[in-house]
Scaffold this motif. Sequence first.
Motif, PDB file in Angstrom:
ATOM      1  N   ARG A  60      -9.982  -3.590  -3.757  1.00  0.00           N
ATOM      2  CA  ARG A  60      -8.535  -4.174  -3.714  1.00  0.00           C
ATOM      3  C   ARG A  60      -8.683  -4.800  -4.822  1.00  0.00           C
ATOM      4  O   ARG A  60      -8.554  -5.669  -3.940  1.00  0.00           O
ATOM      5  N   HIS A 155      -2.378   8.937   1.949  1.00  0.00           N
ATOM      6  CA  HIS A 155      -1.444   8.326   3.118  1.00  0.00           C
ATOM      7  C   HIS A 155      -1.367   6.810   1.825  1.00  0.00           C
ATOM      8  O   HIS A 155       0.350   6.539   2.722  1.00  0.00           O
ATOM      9  N   ARG A 156      -0.935   6.551   0.621  1.00  0.00           N
ATOM     10  CA  ARG A 156      -0.470   5.630  -0.118  1.00  0.00           C
ATOM     11  C   ARG A 156       0.211   5.945  -1.197  1.00  0.00           C
ATOM     12  O   ARG A 156      -0.134   7.161  -2.071  1.00  0.00           O
ATOM     13  N   LYS A 205     -13.759  -2.113   5.488  1.00  0.00           N
ATOM     14  CA  LYS A 205     -13.204  -2.158   4.652  1.00  0.00           C
ATOM     15  C   LYS A 205     -14.381  -2.529   4.038  1.00  0.00           C
ATOM     16  O   LYS A 205     -15.081  -3.693   4.682  1.00  0.00           O
TER      17      LYS A 205
HETATM   18 MG    MG Z   1      -8.207   2.078   3.940  1.00  0.00          MG
END
Ligand code: MG
Length: 207
Positions: A60, A155-156, A205
Amino acid sequence: MKIENIDFKGKKVLIRVDFNVPLDGNYNITDDTRIRAAVPTIKHVLENGGAAILMSHLGRPEKKLKPDGTMDKERFTMRHVAGHLPNVLNTVVKFAEETVGEETEKIVATLQPGEVLLLENTRFYKGEKKADEEFAKQLAKLGDIYINDAFGSAHREHASVATVAKYFTPENRTFGFLMESEVTNANRVMNNPERPVTAITGGAKVI
Ligand code: MG
Ligand code: 3PG
């Protein structure tokens, strides 16, 4: 169209994979399961006369900015994956430092059947998470056919996952073998499980 019914001969095939793998402090991949999971789809394209253009996000970067407010491209570059991918695919892998744009289009133009090109991190561009149409169009320009095999990112609603598919006709877009097997397994467990059933879910994560 199902992947088995597409003719990949001489085609540039844009494949959205999920190469968001864990890295250690020296940027070595500590678990390449996700990379290996995409191999059947990539090999299918290569063995049927196509060239594979792979795109993914890594981490990210937009949330882990450097003190000067810029993205940490050293940490989040897809080069960490490019170094390992040849070991998994047993073939040379080219790398595009810009995910989209003229330079990358030039590399794509020279790509031959059986060759693999990995694009830089899609999240280096603000348009990715915004599902931006312009960014998605630039991505779509790179391929004749689009395959989504990024199950871990499905899912993004991001440009390289969702928006890009709009720019390919139904005959020229499909999902890969990883996506298919995950959906088949999920359906089996959800709709007709062999009992008794134990469900274990989790997540972490990692970078
Ligand atoms: Mg994730
Ligand atoms: C994941 O590891 O969860 C997927 O690659 C998606 O990444 P994200 O949670 O950062 O969107």
